[in-house]
Motif scaffolding. Structure first.
Motif, short mmCIF file in Angstrom:
data_model
loop_
_atom_site.label_atom_id
_atom_site.label_comp_id
_atom_site.label_asym_id
_atom_site.label_seq_id
_atom_site.Cartn_x
_atom_site.Cartn_y
_atom_site.Cartn_z
N PRO A 36 27.28 22.27 12.20
CA PRO A 36 26.25 22.13 11.17
C PRO A 36 25.19 21.11 11.61
N ALA A 37 23.97 21.31 11.12
CA ALA A 37 22.87 20.41 11.47
C ALA A 37 23.16 19.01 10.95
N LYS A 38 22.86 18.00 11.78
CA LYS A 38 23.04 16.62 11.36
C LYS A 38 22.01 15.78 12.10
N TYR A 39 21.13 15.10 11.33
CA TYR A 39 20.13 14.24 11.95
C TYR A 39 19.66 13.20 10.95
N TYR A 54 1.33 5.03 5.69
CA TYR A 54 2.16 6.17 5.30
C TYR A 54 3.45 6.17 6.11
N GLY A 55 4.44 6.90 5.65
CA GLY A 55 5.71 6.98 6.35
C GLY A 55 6.58 8.09 5.79
N HIS A 56 7.68 8.32 6.49
CA HIS A 56 8.58 9.41 6.12
C HIS A 56 9.97 9.07 6.66
N GLN A 57 10.99 9.35 5.91
CA GLN A 57 12.37 9.25 6.38
C GLN A 57 13.14 10.42 5.82
N GLU A 58 14.09 10.93 6.61
CA GLU A 58 14.89 12.07 6.17
C GLU A 58 16.23 12.03 6.87
N ALA A 59 17.26 12.46 6.16
CA ALA A 59 18.60 12.57 6.71
C ALA A 59 19.18 13.91 6.29
N ARG A 60 19.86 14.55 7.22
CA ARG A 60 20.49 15.84 6.91
C ARG A 60 21.90 15.84 7.45
N ASP A 61 22.79 16.40 6.66
CA ASP A 61 24.17 16.59 7.06
C ASP A 61 24.59 17.96 6.55
N GLY A 62 24.58 18.94 7.44
CA GLY A 62 24.89 20.32 7.05
C GLY A 62 23.82 20.87 6.12
N PRO A 63 24.20 21.42 4.98
CA PRO A 63 23.21 22.02 4.08
C PRO A 63 22.53 21.00 3.16
N ASN A 64 22.94 19.72 3.23
CA ASN A 64 22.40 18.70 2.33
C ASN A 64 21.35 17.85 3.04
#
Length: 117
Positions: A36-39, A54-64
């Motif tokens: 699963p995707a994880k980043y 400006y800025g951006h942050q994101e975290a992904r773990d599988g479908p979430n």
């Protein structure tokens, strides 16, 4: 008769000159990943002379997926968007503003154009 021979010869030459292994261009069917995707990523820009903030942050773990981004608006407020995507629930966002909008007076007194003689 000579025209038919020339036409037939040209047709055979074109058929024989055609490449045998034509590469396929384009995208094939997507294959699911074995994991699963994880980043996790983030960035920010704060450049006072240009007014960029400006800025951006994101975290992904599988479908979430959870994240947020912000931008300093031209009216002086900071717009912040916090979002989440949980499986097939879709993109759910909350937008907030920090600060009060400022509208400086840009109206200058009228000055008539110079006269041409």
């Amino acid at each position: 008769m000579a025209f038919k021979v020339i036409a037939l010869t040209a047709l055979v030459a074109v058929a024989l000159g055609r490449p045998q292994n034509i590469p396929s261009y384009g995208y094939g069917a997507s294959t699911p990943s074995s994991t699963p995707a994880k980043y996790d990523f983030n960035y920010a820009v704060n450049d006072p002379p240009s007014g960029n903030d400006y800025g951006h942050q994101e975290a992904r773990d599988g479908p979430n997926t959870q994240g947020s981004y912000f931008v300093l608006l031209p009216d002086g407020r900071l717009q912040r968007v916090t979002y989440a995507v949980n499986g097939d629930s879709g993109y759910v966002a909350e937008v907030t503003y920090e600060g009060e909008a400022q509208y400086p007076s840009t109206q200058r007194p009228y000055t008539p154009a110079s006269q041409y003689i």
